[in-house]
Design an enzyme around this catalytic site. Structure first.
Site, PDB file in Angstrom:
ATOM      1  N   SER A 138      -0.103 -43.962 -36.330  1.00  0.00           N
ATOM      2  CA  SER A 138      -0.367 -45.240 -35.672  1.00  0.00           C
ATOM      3  C   SER A 138      -1.065 -46.201 -36.607  1.00  0.00           C
ATOM      4  O   SER A 138      -1.121 -47.393 -36.330  1.00  0.00           O
ATOM      5  CB  SER A 138      -1.302 -45.031 -34.487  1.00  0.00           C
ATOM      6  OG  SER A 138      -0.818 -44.041 -33.649  1.00  0.00           O
ATOM      7  N   HIS A 159       7.178 -45.573 -35.697  1.00  0.00           N
ATOM      8  CA  HIS A 159       6.055 -45.545 -34.755  1.00  0.00           C
ATOM      9  C   HIS A 159       6.555 -45.771 -33.337  1.00  0.00           C
ATOM     10  O   HIS A 159       6.997 -46.867 -32.995  1.00  0.00           O
ATOM     11  CB  HIS A 159       5.029 -46.621 -35.164  1.00  0.00           C
ATOM     12  CG  HIS A 159       3.822 -46.626 -34.297  1.00  0.00           C
ATOM     13  ND1 HIS A 159       3.209 -47.778 -33.876  1.00  0.00           N
ATOM     14  CD2 HIS A 159       3.113 -45.606 -33.754  1.00  0.00           C
ATOM     15  CE1 HIS A 159       2.172 -47.459 -33.108  1.00  0.00           C
ATOM     16  NE2 HIS A 159       2.088 -46.167 -33.024  1.00  0.00           N
ATOM     17  N   GLU A 171       8.433 -49.160 -34.041  1.00  0.00           N
ATOM     18  CA  GLU A 171       8.125 -49.920 -35.254  1.00  0.00           C
ATOM     19  C   GLU A 171       8.665 -49.145 -36.456  1.00  0.00           C
ATOM     20  O   GLU A 171       8.354 -47.961 -36.625  1.00  0.00           O
ATOM     21  CB  GLU A 171       6.614 -50.131 -35.394  1.00  0.00           C
ATOM     22  CG  GLU A 171       6.043 -51.052 -34.330  1.00  0.00           C
ATOM     23  CD  GLU A 171       4.571 -51.367 -34.553  1.00  0.00           C
ATOM     24  OE1 GLU A 171       4.242 -52.515 -34.884  1.00  0.00           O
ATOM     25  OE2 GLU A 171       3.743 -50.454 -34.390  1.00  0.00           O
ATOM     26  N   ASN A 210      -0.428 -52.189 -32.577  1.00  0.00           N
ATOM     27  CA  ASN A 210      -1.803 -51.725 -32.395  1.00  0.00           C
ATOM     28  C   ASN A 210      -2.823 -52.732 -32.919  1.00  0.00           C
ATOM     29  O   ASN A 210      -3.945 -52.806 -32.407  1.00  0.00           O
ATOM     30  CB  ASN A 210      -2.015 -50.368 -33.060  1.00  0.00           C
ATOM     31  CG  ASN A 210      -1.430 -49.230 -32.239  1.00  0.00           C
ATOM     32  OD1 ASN A 210      -1.134 -49.409 -31.059  1.00  0.00           O
ATOM     33  ND2 ASN A 210      -1.258 -48.081 -32.850  1.00  0.00           N
TER      34      ASN A 210
HETATM   35  N1  3HC Z   1      12.037 -39.769 -18.236  1.00  0.00           N
HETATM   36  C1  3HC Z   1      12.731 -40.906 -18.060  1.00  0.00           C
HETATM   37  N2  3HC Z   1      12.262 -42.014 -17.436  1.00  0.00           N
HETATM   38  C2  3HC Z   1      11.020 -41.937 -16.943  1.00  0.00           C
HETATM   39  C3  3HC Z   1      10.233 -40.780 -17.064  1.00  0.00           C
HETATM   40  C4  3HC Z   1      10.794 -39.659 -17.751  1.00  0.00           C
HETATM   41  N3  3HC Z   1      10.132 -38.542 -17.952  1.00  0.00           N
HETATM   42  N4  3HC Z   1       9.025 -41.025 -16.502  1.00  0.00           N
HETATM   43  C5  3HC Z   1       9.062 -42.286 -16.038  1.00  0.00           C
HETATM   44  N5  3HC Z   1      10.256 -42.832 -16.297  1.00  0.00           N
HETATM   45  C6  3HC Z   1      10.700 -44.199 -16.002  1.00  0.00           C
HETATM   46  C7  3HC Z   1      10.755 -44.483 -14.522  1.00  0.00           C
HETATM   47  O1  3HC Z   1      11.970 -44.062 -13.955  1.00  0.00           O
HETATM   48  C8  3HC Z   1      10.614 -45.986 -14.497  1.00  0.00           C
HETATM   49  O2  3HC Z   1      11.841 -46.581 -14.895  1.00  0.00           O
HETATM   50  P1  3HC Z   1      12.413 -47.872 -14.097  1.00  0.00           P
HETATM   51  O3  3HC Z   1      11.387 -48.942 -14.282  1.00  0.00           O
HETATM   52  O4  3HC Z   1      13.730 -48.149 -14.782  1.00  0.00           O
HETATM   53  O5  3HC Z   1      12.543 -47.416 -12.689  1.00  0.00           O
HETATM   54  C9  3HC Z   1       9.617 -46.247 -15.629  1.00  0.00           C
HETATM   55  O6  3HC Z   1       9.717 -45.109 -16.502  1.00  0.00           O
HETATM   56  C10 3HC Z   1       8.196 -46.386 -15.120  1.00  0.00           C
HETATM   57  O7  3HC Z   1       7.928 -45.304 -14.306  1.00  0.00           O
HETATM   58  P2  3HC Z   1       6.992 -45.425 -13.016  1.00  0.00           P
HETATM   59  O8  3HC Z   1       6.983 -46.813 -12.529  1.00  0.00           O
HETATM   60  O9  3HC Z   1       7.322 -44.338 -12.068  1.00  0.00           O
HETATM   61  O10 3HC Z   1       5.566 -45.188 -13.571  1.00  0.00           O
HETATM   62  P3  3HC Z   1       5.046 -43.889 -14.264  1.00  0.00           P
HETATM   63  O11 3HC Z   1       3.708 -43.648 -13.674  1.00  0.00           O
HETATM   64  O12 3HC Z   1       6.003 -42.803 -14.275  1.00  0.00           O
HETATM   65  O13 3HC Z   1       4.927 -44.321 -15.785  1.00  0.00           O
HETATM   66  C11 3HC Z   1       4.281 -45.832 -17.527  1.00  0.00           C
HETATM   67  C12 3HC Z   1       4.247 -45.449 -16.078  1.00  0.00           C
HETATM   68  C13 3HC Z   1       5.680 -45.752 -18.117  1.00  0.00           C
HETATM   69  C14 3HC Z   1       3.334 -44.976 -18.368  1.00  0.00           C
HETATM   70  C15 3HC Z   1       3.816 -47.270 -17.369  1.00  0.00           C
HETATM   71  O14 3HC Z   1       2.611 -47.284 -16.653  1.00  0.00           O
HETATM   72  C16 3HC Z   1       3.587 -47.965 -18.672  1.00  0.00           C
HETATM   73  O15 3HC Z   1       4.512 -48.425 -19.290  1.00  0.00           O
HETATM   74  N6  3HC Z   1       2.299 -48.062 -19.078  1.00  0.00           N
HETATM   75  C17 3HC Z   1       1.925 -48.691 -20.321  1.00  0.00           C
HETATM   76  C18 3HC Z   1       2.063 -47.711 -21.425  1.00  0.00           C
HETATM   77  C19 3HC Z   1       1.784 -48.341 -22.761  1.00  0.00           C
HETATM   78  O16 3HC Z   1       1.343 -49.470 -22.889  1.00  0.00           O
HETATM   79  N7  3HC Z   1       2.032 -47.559 -23.786  1.00  0.00           N
HETATM   80  C20 3HC Z   1       1.789 -47.968 -25.144  1.00  0.00           C
HETATM   81  C21 3HC Z   1       0.521 -47.356 -25.599  1.00  0.00           C
HETATM   82  S1  3HC Z   1       0.163 -47.764 -27.266  1.00  0.00           S
HETATM   83  C22 3HC Z   1       0.930 -46.590 -28.150  1.00  0.00           C
HETATM   84  O17 3HC Z   1       1.559 -45.699 -27.641  1.00  0.00           O
HETATM   85  C23 3HC Z   1       0.793 -46.688 -29.597  1.00  0.00           C
HETATM   86  C24 3HC Z   1       0.006 -45.543 -30.140  1.00  0.00           C
HETATM   87  O18 3HC Z   1      -0.032 -45.673 -31.540  1.00  0.00           O
HETATM   88  C25 3HC Z   1      -1.410 -45.492 -29.616  1.00  0.00           C
END
Ligand code: 3HC
Length: 303
Positions: A138, A159, A171, A210
């Site tokens: 990251s 990434h 990325e 990030n």
């Molecule tokens: N397989 C396939 N699709 C899935 C799934 C799985 N295992 N789990 C969830 N999904 C899909 C759902 O079907 C839904 O799709 P749709 O919008 O087309 O219907 C979508 O993902 C969202 O699912 P939900 O609304 O049911 O919510 P969840 O609680 O399951 O998941 C989340 C939520 C996807 C985590 C959402 O809250 C989110 O996007 N949060 C923000 C996450 C974020 O910002 N991540 C980036 C972090 S920074 C990073 O990673 C960088 C690193 O370097 C730190």
């Protein structure tokens, strides 16, 4: 095929020959490694996941199965696709089993010494001279990882975003030594094989996303620590006021508070900007073993 790709500084056009990458190795079966392995297997690729402990030989497949079950429950894949996906992924403790891979994606913890050793070892193991060695780091320097190998032109950053099997962005991070044809091939793979949205990001701590996201997450921790607002108020504010899928403190819990600290420290180290400095509350929570969702407790408790 000619495609337009968003670059961190400009918009460029690349010729994306369909990537012939079919055999992928993933190092690590944590949150990110598991998500990347799932994503590759769901794209029809043959995936070998290398894990570091006997315990991970159990938890790695469990994590993958849980996520696929969730995908089935949400109607994203069928039972048959779930079975086929599981059949395309194998887990091993033996790094030598990555010898025939055309792409290896490293997703071990954010520890530079560990990653440098791993890249030096992969360089000796992976036989295909065209293979790409990628890091899901990251915040660490891609050129330093490249320098641990005798093939720096074939090393780059890929990434992914947590959860990698769901979020569309990747990325693609070239170092000053990455060969353009290698970068083009990786980018075409991300876009055409994985079906993800690639952006080209610079080899600077935090890349693009990030570097923008973390000052916001860290500000939320400072606001909580100042006593001005509760965690619920802060998160509700951003979810309902700005339509974010989750608030900053819940997101930090999802990323992992230890990972959040590591990334913040790497960016602070590089830029010496106070906005990247990990707040004392975050440091104390990590010292106390409160690592977020993965440990059962962070800013929130998880059952
Ligand atoms: N397989 C396939 N699709 C899935 C799934 C799985 N295992 N789990 C969830 N999904 C899909 C759902 O079907 C839904 O799709 P749709 O919008 O087309 O219907 C979508 O993902 C969202 O699912 P939900 O609304 O049911 O919510 P969840 O609680 O399951 O998941 C989340 C939520 C996807 C985590 C959402 O809250 C989110 O996007 N949060 C923000 C996450 C974020 O910002 N991540 C980036 C972090 S920074 C990073 O990673 C960088 C690193 O370097 C730190």
């Amino acid at each position: 095929m000619t495609e337009t790709v968003t670059d961190a500084t400009t918009t460029t056009t690349t010729t994306g020959a369909a990537s012939a990458i079919r055999r992928v190795g993933v190092v690590g079966s944590g949150i990110m490694g598991s998500g990347v392995a799932e994503l590759c297997a769901r794209a029809g690729l043959d995936v070998v996941v290398q894990v570091s402990s006997a315990g991970s030989l159990v938890t790695g497949p469990q994590r993958l199965t849980r996520s696929l079950d969730r995908g089935v429950a949400k109607g994203k894949l069928t039972e048959q696709e779930r079975e086929a996906t599981l059949g395309r992924v194998s887990f091993t403790r033996d790094l030598d089993e990555l010898a025939d891979r055309q792409l290896v994606i490293e997703a071990v913890k954010e520890d530079e010494r560990l990653k440098l050793e791993l890249f030096a070892t992969l360089d000796k193991i992976v036989t295909d001279p065209d293979a790409i060695l990628a890091s899901n780091t990251s915040s660490l320097s891609i050129v330093r990882l490249a320098g641990a190998t005798d093939r720096p032109g074939h090393v780059l950053g890929l990434h992914f975003f947590n959860p990698a099997q769901v979020l569309p962005l990747v990325e693609v991070v070239d170092s000053v030594l990455t060969e353009p044809r290698v970068s083009d091939r990786a980018l075409a793979f991300v876009r055409d094989v994985l079906g993800k949205k690639p952006i080209k990001s610079p080899d600077r701590a935090g890349f693009v996303v990030n570097a923008l996201l973390f000052p916001y997450l860290l500000s939320a921790v400072r606001m909580l620590d100042s006593g001005l607002a509760t965690a619920e108020v802060i998160d509700d504010g951003m979810v309902h006021g700005c339509s974010h899928p989750m608030g900053p403190l819940r997101l930090a819990d999802l990323i992992g508070l230890d990972t959040t600290v590591s990334i913040a420290q790497a960016m602070y180290e590089e830029f010496k900007e106070p906005l990247y400095a990990p707040p004392p509350l975050l440091l104390r929570m990590v010292d106390g073993g409160l690592l977020g969702k993965k440990s059962g407790r962070g800013f929130y408790a998880y059952g």
